[in-house]
Design a protein around this motif. Structure first.
Motif, PDB file in Angstrom:
ATOM      1  N   PHE C 290       0.855  -1.206   0.000  1.00 54.52           N
ATOM      2  CA  PHE C 290       0.000   0.000   0.000  1.00 54.52           C
ATOM      3  C   PHE C 290       0.884   1.247   0.000  1.00 54.52           C
ATOM      4  O   PHE C 290       0.772   2.129  -0.852  1.00 54.52           O
ATOM      5  CB  PHE C 290      -0.893  -0.079   1.261  1.00 54.52           C
ATOM      6  N   ALA C 291       1.847   1.283   0.979  1.00 58.50           N
ATOM      7  CA  ALA C 291       2.693   2.481   1.110  1.00 58.50           C
ATOM      8  C   ALA C 291       3.552   2.646  -0.145  1.00 58.50           C
ATOM      9  O   ALA C 291       3.719   3.756  -0.660  1.00 58.50           O
ATOM     10  CB  ALA C 291       3.572   2.322   2.344  1.00 58.50           C
ATOM     11  N   ALA C 292       4.033   1.501  -0.625  1.00 58.85           N
ATOM     12  CA  ALA C 292       4.913   1.597  -1.817  1.00 58.85           C
ATOM     13  C   ALA C 292       4.164   2.285  -2.960  1.00 58.85           C
ATOM     14  O   ALA C 292       4.667   3.204  -3.607  1.00 58.85           O
ATOM     15  CB  ALA C 292       5.351   0.191  -2.210  1.00 58.85           C
ATOM     16  N   THR C 293       2.881   1.842  -3.190  1.00 61.47           N
ATOM     17  CA  THR C 293       2.133   2.442  -4.321  1.00 61.47           C
ATOM     18  C   THR C 293       2.018   3.958  -4.161  1.00 61.47           C
ATOM     19  O   THR C 293       2.260   4.729  -5.093  1.00 61.47           O
ATOM     20  CB  THR C 293       0.698   1.862  -4.362  1.00 61.47           C
ATOM     21  N   ILE C 294       1.735   4.402  -2.909  1.00 61.34           N
ATOM     22  CA  ILE C 294       1.569   5.859  -2.719  1.00 61.34           C
ATOM     23  C   ILE C 294       2.894   6.558  -2.999  1.00 61.34           C
ATOM     24  O   ILE C 294       2.953   7.611  -3.617  1.00 61.34           O
ATOM     25  CB  ILE C 294       1.090   6.155  -1.282  1.00 61.34           C
ATOM     26  N   ALA C 295       4.034   5.916  -2.530  1.00 60.22           N
ATOM     27  CA  ALA C 295       5.353   6.561  -2.689  1.00 60.22           C
ATOM     28  C   ALA C 295       5.637   6.850  -4.160  1.00 60.22           C
ATOM     29  O   ALA C 295       6.332   7.808  -4.497  1.00 60.22           O
ATOM     30  CB  ALA C 295       6.434   5.646  -2.113  1.00 60.22           C
ATOM     31  N   LEU C 296       5.019   6.038  -5.087  1.00 61.35           N
ATOM     32  CA  LEU C 296       5.330   6.213  -6.518  1.00 61.35           C
ATOM     33  C   LEU C 296       5.046   7.638  -6.980  1.00 61.35           C
ATOM     34  O   LEU C 296       5.777   8.198  -7.792  1.00 61.35           O
ATOM     35  CB  LEU C 296       4.459   5.243  -7.354  1.00 61.35           C
ATOM     36  N   VAL C 297       3.981   8.267  -6.447  1.00 62.11           N
ATOM     37  CA  VAL C 297       3.548   9.529  -7.075  1.00 62.11           C
ATOM     38  C   VAL C 297       3.880  10.750  -6.229  1.00 62.11           C
ATOM     39  O   VAL C 297       3.493  11.862  -6.528  1.00 62.11           O
ATOM     40  CB  VAL C 297       2.004   9.503  -7.298  1.00 62.11           C
ATOM     41  N   GLN C 298       4.657  10.560  -5.115  1.00 60.81           N
ATOM     42  CA  GLN C 298       4.935  11.709  -4.236  1.00 60.81           C
ATOM     43  C   GLN C 298       6.001  12.606  -4.858  1.00 60.81           C
ATOM     44  O   GLN C 298       6.962  12.120  -5.443  1.00 60.81           O
ATOM     45  CB  GLN C 298       5.437  11.208  -2.877  1.00 60.81           C
ATOM     46  N   PHE C 299       5.825  13.917  -4.747  1.00 57.19           N
ATOM     47  CA  PHE C 299       6.826  14.854  -5.308  1.00 57.19           C
ATOM     48  C   PHE C 299       7.690  15.444  -4.220  1.00 57.19           C
ATOM     49  O   PHE C 299       8.785  15.919  -4.450  1.00 57.19           O
ATOM     50  CB  PHE C 299       6.114  15.973  -6.089  1.00 57.19           C
ATOM     51  N   ASP C 300       7.210  15.392  -2.931  1.00 53.52           N
ATOM     52  CA  ASP C 300       8.038  15.940  -1.827  1.00 53.52           C
ATOM     53  C   ASP C 300       9.032  14.844  -1.445  1.00 53.52           C
ATOM     54  O   ASP C 300       8.638  13.733  -1.080  1.00 53.52           O
ATOM     55  CB  ASP C 300       7.097  16.276  -0.655  1.00 53.52           C
ATOM     56  N   ILE C 301      10.327  15.217  -1.477  1.00 53.69           N
ATOM     57  CA  ILE C 301      11.385  14.196  -1.285  1.00 53.69           C
ATOM     58  C   ILE C 301      11.231  13.505   0.059  1.00 53.69           C
ATOM     59  O   ILE C 301      11.330  12.283   0.189  1.00 53.69           O
ATOM     60  CB  ILE C 301      12.775  14.876  -1.412  1.00 53.69           C
ATOM     61  N   LYS C 302      10.845  14.259   1.127  1.00 57.53           N
ATOM     62  CA  LYS C 302      10.737  13.643   2.460  1.00 57.53           C
ATOM     63  C   LYS C 302       9.520  12.726   2.522  1.00 57.53           C
ATOM     64  O   LYS C 302       9.543  11.661   3.138  1.00 57.53           O
ATOM     65  CB  LYS C 302      10.634  14.736   3.532  1.00 57.53           C
ATOM     66  N   ARG C 303       8.430  13.085   1.819  1.00 55.52           N
ATOM     67  CA  ARG C 303       7.208  12.231   1.834  1.00 55.52           C
ATOM     68  C   ARG C 303       7.531  10.897   1.196  1.00 55.52           C
ATOM     69  O   ARG C 303       7.142   9.840   1.691  1.00 55.52           O
ATOM     70  CB  ARG C 303       6.061  12.941   1.054  1.00 55.52           C
ATOM     71  N   VAL C 304       8.331  10.945   0.089  1.00 52.68           N
ATOM     72  CA  VAL C 304       8.700   9.670  -0.563  1.00 52.68           C
ATOM     73  C   VAL C 304       9.400   8.781   0.467  1.00 52.68           C
ATOM     74  O   VAL C 304       9.051   7.624   0.667  1.00 52.68           O
ATOM     75  CB  VAL C 304       9.668   9.959  -1.756  1.00 52.68           C
TER      76      VAL C 304
END
Lengths: 103, 166, 633, 374
Positions: C290-304
């Motif tokens: 689940f978390a991995a999928t969300i990380a795909l589209v994050q633009f904030d480096i810390k959120r990734v």
């Protein structure tokens, strides 16, 4: 003694109720004090009558009469003092007009 | 012969007491009621003598007539003689009062007269000795308390009436 | 050395007191130095302790004093020193030391400098207590301590609204988790009559299955709260509002691992309660993907990085679930190093760009921040599980344990997540360091971080490279297995005697997954064959779903918060109308009662006399009645 | 029934005794008063070195009769605004108790009105009733002087009643009975109570003076301030009754003094002729009446505050100590009277010596204050 005890008690009762009537009816504070004295005397009469009739050896009834004398004297003294001091701040002795202590 | 005088005396005294008592209550002028009160006290002292209790009679006169009446007379003199005559005559609930009082009076009379047993027996030597012994021996402590009461009353009265010297 | 194991938490505590009391007025810059030296000293002691435990010292309990002695409930402030806790001590202290040194420079211009280090030392003290505790109650003290410090540190820049809202959210979520932990603790006490680990684990047999599962599920619920697993994970990405060292220390290396440590420590309980392990495994796996999928589209480096942490933690719980606690702890250790490095790296990038966090404005920083670039490249590789680096060894073991443990589904999920992880790592690296600089103004001002920041980065880089091989080389039989095995492995777990062939096969597959992820990432971002923008447009609804993080926060808000708001409204109404109403009614009763009685006080003496006489007559009548026998006939 | 003297059989003697007593009382009171008025004027004259009444009859003996006739002739006027019934009743309220108190006084061994065993108490009670009369007189005559005079004399009578009763109680303690006859018999020959309780005698005598509004304490009738006190409105026979009452009261007090302290009718040959007791009794009583008159002629009048402070600050403490001392000594030495006597004489001596010393110190202090003030 020929006079039955009941007679004395009757007289004291009548005097007592006259005194009570006086206290209830009269509006002058001093007269109320007098009527109270009458009531006290009525009790004295009854007490002495019973004491003479039943315990004439050691006069237990009359002992109470002595104490009633003390109380009566104290009561009149203080009563009059109160009436006078009340009179001083409101120039009336009429009991109905002294109403400052209303609730 | 003696047994005739006493009832007569008793009747006389009763009439005097009741009349004077009523007088005290009904009199218009306070001085009259004060003196009638003194007169009632004297009659009651007479009653005591009739009962054989001389000492109590003497004390009665000494205290009531001698001291209390004078005190009341002082009281009367200091307070104003109100112009309006007081008395029962202006009461409106006379009849209500009567209605209320009469049954009780009858009841009290019944109770009073229920003491129909023998006459009072007067001890031979009067009541001085027995009274004195019981007051000063059995009731010594109450006697002391009574004296304290008197002292308190005296001080109280003086303090109440003392006018601050303004 | 073990006897003075209490020195380890003592130093940060002392640092906390000194910085806290004297920091504002006298110490200023010195607070940083004091805090770092304190953590350094405890790191040395921790190393001493680790070596002693390594030397074969048996499990020992060092009691400081008897804390609570009520009836038959005894709990003392005592430290349990055994291989598991010594490893954790080592990891926490070393990583904290490096992060402390790093933050000296990073927080230099911040006016809350002394406050930052005060809370940081307190946090390290609480974490060490949590790790060293020999009973659930003392552990809970540490547990709460870290929760508090994470709240304080997330909301460090409280001038702006976002940080303290995030801090509040983090704290509430942690508290909900703690609620689970407390239930677990209380049930253990009720069932076993004690909260000491040693007592509880010896008498595991006496508890019924139902009790055990209740305890385990409750503890696991606590763990999800603290380690940001699926139901209670959404606070971690928002926690990025805090300073980067905080995210590195708390939300990468230490606090989030507390949940994993809890489950690892209570392994005998979980093993005995059959279904609970499966629950842990499944939740872990689902959170990971689940978390991995969300990380795909994050633009904030810390959120990734935050979502990547959540997913890696999912891996650790997966490992615990399939019955490989050693693999979980191994992965925890390695992850602590390379994730801390990634965070610090992104921290230095942000420092260099003057606070800019959005990757879309970065690009081509390779030349500007060379050291950061190389160290982050190594960490990225470890994260993507490339062979020589630490990440590969630990993650591969987990995936292998899943397959060998008889959970093919979990294994597949693991492999898929590995691919996604590799992809978003390459994406992040590429967007920040390679390609053309998208914001020339930023690019011109970008500058490499000072030595104080780069040195810790290099130290961590060494860790990510060396650690994996050092303690995990022969998979399933490495040093860590021999060291941690006896403590954590429980007979009931699945025994899997690995043949060399299967191991190699599994390793091969996981490496392939990683490489595939990287290749896809490169092709998309370097050669734009499937251009990322086009892909996101094509994905349409799926893309929007991911960007909005599956609308989880909104879901929480509407369903749960509204529910509570309604409940509290009802309670408020009840309180006002019924309870206050009652009190007011009483008041009213007294008032009206009083006033009606007042009328009786006419002040006219005559009335009083009349009442007295009436009373007298009544007495007379009553007496007369009795005397005359009217009443008694 | 007591046997009469000269062997008269009791049946006759009982009524005869009463008749003699009544005659004696009437004689003593009325004639006594007349004689006392005459004596009073004569003694005052002698003390003031003048002759006194001479022309009416030999040595002025008929003077009082002349006054009596004059008063009888005078018109008893009554002011219109006075309280009619009380104004008329007042003289009788003052006079009758005085007359009634003779019932109890023992003139001779057998001759006494009625031997009440509460005799002394009876006397004190009657003493307290005159107060009422005085107050009513003051109030009824409806003028300021008489009102103030009445109130002052009431105050004086009531406050002096206290020391009077306490000194009587001391005697009763020693003698043991309240009946006057008993007290009289308790003092045969020279065993006079005076020798035992001199201080009680002195305090009683002073209180007696105040009781009868005489001499130093005759403030109510003080001509200088209150015209005639409560007597201002009275004239003619009513005034005369008041005066009779006053002189009667003097005789009563002196007879009480003689019975209690000086052995009532004891004297030489009393056992032989009981009637002789009357002679001794009258001689002793009149001796004290003379002392009354002597004091009246010599001592100046006391101010109202001095009078009150004398009573409350001097007499009452003195009599109380006397009572306490006698009581304790009687308890300690039950049946001998000597220690009581000694103690009493010492107290008396102390009282007599200390008083002037205190007065002089207070005088000096007063002069000092005046000098500093001036």
């Amino acid at each position: 003694m020929v006079v039955p005890l009941g007679a004395f008690i009757a007289v004291s009762a009548v005097l007592f109720f006259i005194g009570t009537a006086g206290v209830l009816v009269r509006r002058n504070a001093v007269v109320i004090l007098m009527s109270v004295e009458l009531m006290l005397n009525a009790t004295n009469l009854a007490l002495v009558a019973f004491s003479r009739r039943f315990s004439s050896i050691d006069e237990r009834g009359s002992v109470f009469v002595v104490f009633i004398f003390v109380v009566a004297a104290a009561e009149v003294a203080v009563g009059l003092a109160i009436v006078l001091s009340a009179y001083r701040n409101k120039p009336t002795v009429d009991v109905d007009e002294i109403r400052q202590l209303r609730g | 012969m003696f047994d005739l005088i006493e009832p007569a005396l008793f009747a006389l005294l009763t009439i005097a007491i009741v009349a004077a008592g009523a007088g005290v209550v009904l009199a218009n002028r306070i001085t009259t009621s004060a003196l009638l009160m003194a007169f009632t006290f004297l009659n009651i002292a007479g009653m005591f003598v009739l009962l054989g209790a001389e000492t109590v009679a003497m004390f009665q006169v000494l205290i009531y007539v001698g001291a209390i009446t004078v005190l009341i007379l002082y009281g009367v003199m200091f307070t104003p003689q109100s112009p309006r005559p007081y008395g029962l005559f202006f009461q409106t609930q006379k009849y209500w009062a009567a209605l209320f009082v009469v049954p009780i009076a009858i009841f009290v009379a019944l109770v009073a007269f229920s003491f129909r047993d023998s006459a009072t027996v007067g001890a031979k030597g009067g009541d001085l000795l027995p009274l004195a012994t019981s007051v000063f021996r059995d009731f010594a402590f109450p006697f002391e308390v009574a004296s304290v009461l008197l002292l308190a009353a005296m001080v109280g009265a003086i303090v109440l009436v003392k006018r601050d010297e303004d | 050395m073990i006897e003075n194991v209490w020195l380890i938490p003592a130093f940060p505590l002392a640092a906390f007191l000194i910085d806290g009391l004297f920091g504002r007025r006298w110490l200023h810059k010195w607070t940083g130095i004091i805090a770092s030296t304190a953590v350094g000293l405890s790191a040395l002691v921790a190393i001493g302790v680790f070596l002693e435990v390594l030397g074969g010292r048996a499990r020992t309990t060092v009691t400081l004093y008897e804390w609570i002695g009520v009836g038959d409930f005894h709990s003392s402030v005592a430290a349990l020193v055994d291989p598991l806790s010594s490893v954790m001590l080592l990891v926490v202290t070393v990583v904290s030391f490096l992060i402390f040194v790093y933050s000296n420079a990073y927080m230099e211009h911040d006016h809350g400098f002394h406050r930052f280090f005060t809370w940081l030392s307190l946090f390290v003290f609480a974490m060490l207590i949590l790790v060293m505790a020999d009973n659930y109650l003392l552990m809970f003290v540490g547990w709460e301590g870290v929760g508090l410090c994470s709240y304080l540190l997330i909301g460090f820049w409280f001038e702006r609204p976002e940080p303290y809202v995030a801090a509040k959210k983090a704290f509430v979520m942690n508290r909900i988790g703690d609620w689970g932990y407390t239930i677990g603790m209380i049930t253990t006490f009720l069932v076993f009559g004690s909260v000491q680990f040693t007592d509880v684990f010896e008498h595991v047999g006496i508890a019924t299955q139902a009790n055990l599962t209740l305890i385990c599920v409750a503890f696991f619920f606590g763990a999800t709260g603290k380690s940001a697993q699926l139901p209670l994970y959404s606070w971690l990405p928002d926690a990025m509002e805090g300073p980067t060292p905080v995210s590195a220390l708390i939300h990468a290396a230490t606090m989030v691992t507390a949940g994993v440590y809890l489950v690892a420590r209570s392994m005998p309980l979980f093993a005995a309660a059959g279904p609970s392990l499966a629950v842990v495994g499944i939740v872990g796996a689902v959170t990971a993907i689940f978390a991995a999928t969300i990380a795909l589209v994050q633009f904030d480096i810390k959120r990734v990085m935050a979502y990547s942490t959540v997913s890696q933690l999912g891996y650790m719980f997966l490992a615990l679930g399939v019955g490989a606690p050693v693999a979980a702890i191994f992965h925890l250790a390695t992850h602590a190093f390379f994730k801390a490095l990634l965070f610090l790296g992104s921290g230095s990038v942000i420092h260099g760009l003057g606070g800019e966090q959005d990757m879309r404005k970065m690009g081509g920083l390779r030349r500007k921040l060379p050291v950061t670039y190389w160290t982050m490249l190594l960490a990225g590789g470890a994260l993507a599980a490339l062979p020589p680096l630490a990440g590969f060894w630990s993650k591969d073991e987990i995936v292998a344990a899943a397959f060998l443990g008889g959970y093919p589904v979990l294994w597949a999920v693991g492999i898929l997540t590995a691919v996604l992880t590799a992809f978003y790592v390459t994406r992040a690296m590429w967007l920040t360091f390679h390609g053309e600089p998208r914001d020339h103004h930023l690019y011109d001002h970008a500058h490499e971080s000072p030595a104080v920041m780069t040195l810790p980065l290099m130290a961590l880089a060494v860790g990510t490279v060396v650690l994996g091989i050092a303690i995990g080389f022969p998979p399933e039989a490495g040093f860590i297995h021999r060291f941690l095995g006896p403590v954590v492995e429980v007979e009931g777990l699945v025994e899997h005697a690995p043949e060399a062939a299967t191991i190699l096969l599994l390793a091969g597959i996981s490496v392939a997954a990683g490489v595939l992820g990287i290749l896809v990432g490169l092709s998309m971002y370097v050669r734009h064959r499937p251009d990322p923008a086009a892909v996101s447009r094509a994905a349409g609804p799926l893309y929007r779903l991911l960007v909005n993080k599956y609308f989880v926060d909104e879901l929480y808000d509407h369903r749960i918060v509204e529910l509570f708001r309604a409940a509290f409204g009802a309670m408020w109404a009840f309180d006002v109308h019924v309870i206050d109403g009652l009190a007011n009614r009483l008041g009213w009763l007294a008032a009206t009662g009083g006033s009606s009685l007042r009328r009786a006080q006419t002040g006219i003496v005559g009335n009083y006399a009349l009442t007295i006489v009436a009373g007298l007559l009544l007495v007379l009548v009553v007496y007369g009645g009795y005397a005359a026998g009217i009443f008694t006939r | 029934m007591p046997v009469g003297p000269f062997g008269i059989d009791p049946a006759i003697w009982a009524p005869l005794r009463l008749v003699i007593a009544v005659l004696l009382v009437v004689g003593l009171v009325f004639n006594g008063a007349l004689a006392q008025i005459y004596l009073e004027r004569k003694i005052q004259a002698v003390i003031q070195d003048r002759l006194g009444p001479l022309h009416t009859g030999p040595w002025g003996l008929l003077q009082t009769f002349a006054d009596a006739i004059k008063l009888l002739g005078k018109e008893d006027i009554r002011a219109r605004l006075t309280d009619k019934w009380f104004f008329l009743a007042a003289p009788s309220i003052v006079f009758s108790p005085m007359l009634a108190s003779y019932v109890v006084i023992p003139f001779a061994p057998g001759i006494v009105g009625a031997d009440l065993n509460v005799g002394l108490l009876y006397l004190t009670t009657l003493g307290s009733m005159t107060v009422l009369g005085v107050v009513i007189a003051g109030w009824a005559s409806n003028n300021k002087y008489s009102l103030i005079g009445g109130l002052r004399s009431a105050g004086q009578l009531i406050s002096y009643e206290v020391p009077q009763i306490i000194s009587l109680v001391t005697v009763v303690l020693v003698v043991g009975t309240l009946s006057m006859v008993g007290i009289a018999e308790s003092q045969p020959g020279w065993q006079l109570n005076f020798l035992v309780l001199p201080l009680a005698f002195v305090t009683y005598f002073i209180a007696g003076l105040a009781e009868t509004n005489r001499a130093p304490f005759d403030l109510p009738e003080a001509e200088s301030e209150l015209v005639a006190g409560f007597l201002t409105e009275y004239s003619g026979m009513r005034w005369a009754i008041f005066f009779l009452a006053e002189y009667g009261e003097v005789t009563v007090v002196s007879s009480i003094v003689t019975t209690l302290w000086f052995g009532a009718w004891h004297g030489p040959f009393v056992e032989v002729f009981p009637l002789l007791g009357v002679l001794w009794f009258t001689l002793k009583t009149y001796f004290f009446v003379l002392v009354f008159m002597w004091i009246r002629a010599t001592l100046p009048r006391l101010r109202i505050d001095q009078l009150m402070s004398l009573c409350w600050k001097v007499l009452i403490p003195l009599t109380l100590t006397n009572l306490v001392v006698t009581a304790t000594l009687l308890l300690v030495f039950p049946n001998t009277v000597v220690p009581v006597a000694i103690a009493n004489w010492i107290l008396l001596a102390a009282f007599v010596l200390v008083l002037p010393y205190v007065q002089r110190r207070r005088l000096v202090a007063l002069r000092e204050r005046l000098r500093t003030a001036a």
